[in-house]
Design a protein around this motif. Structure first.
Motif: not given
Length: 86
Positions: A49-74
């Motif tokens: 995503d050329p417009t991605a803003v932090p926080p973004q979450l990764f497991n090593e080099d594997q993209y997991c998602g952005n803050y909203e996605m993380f919040s949904d997972a919580v």
């Protein structure tokens, strides 16, 4: 003023992510992309995503998602799956 609000929101989201990861004893590495455009560009490239803003979450080099996605997972109690740990 709007830029300052944006920075405060990012800091708040980052603090929330850190609190949750710490509470679950999940090890992580913080990477501060504000130190250079190269790191920001790398984050955006990895996120696809050329417009991605932090926080973004990764497991090593594997993209997991952005803050909203993380919040949904919580909320769904699926943080480990979201972070590709389970």
């Amino acid at each position: 003023m709007e830029r300052q609000h944006y920075r405060l929101e990012v800091k708040s989201q980052q603090a929330q992510v850190i609190r949750i990861l710490d509470s679950k004893s999940i090890q992580y590495e913080l990477i501060d992309i504000s130190v250079g455009g190269e790191l920001r560009d790398e984050m955006r490239n990895k996120a696809g995503d050329p417009t991605a803003v932090p926080p973004q979450l990764f497991n090593e080099d594997q993209y997991c998602g952005n803050y909203e996605m993380f919040s949904d997972a919580v909320e769904a109690d699926t943080v480990e799956q979201f972070l590709k740990l389970a």
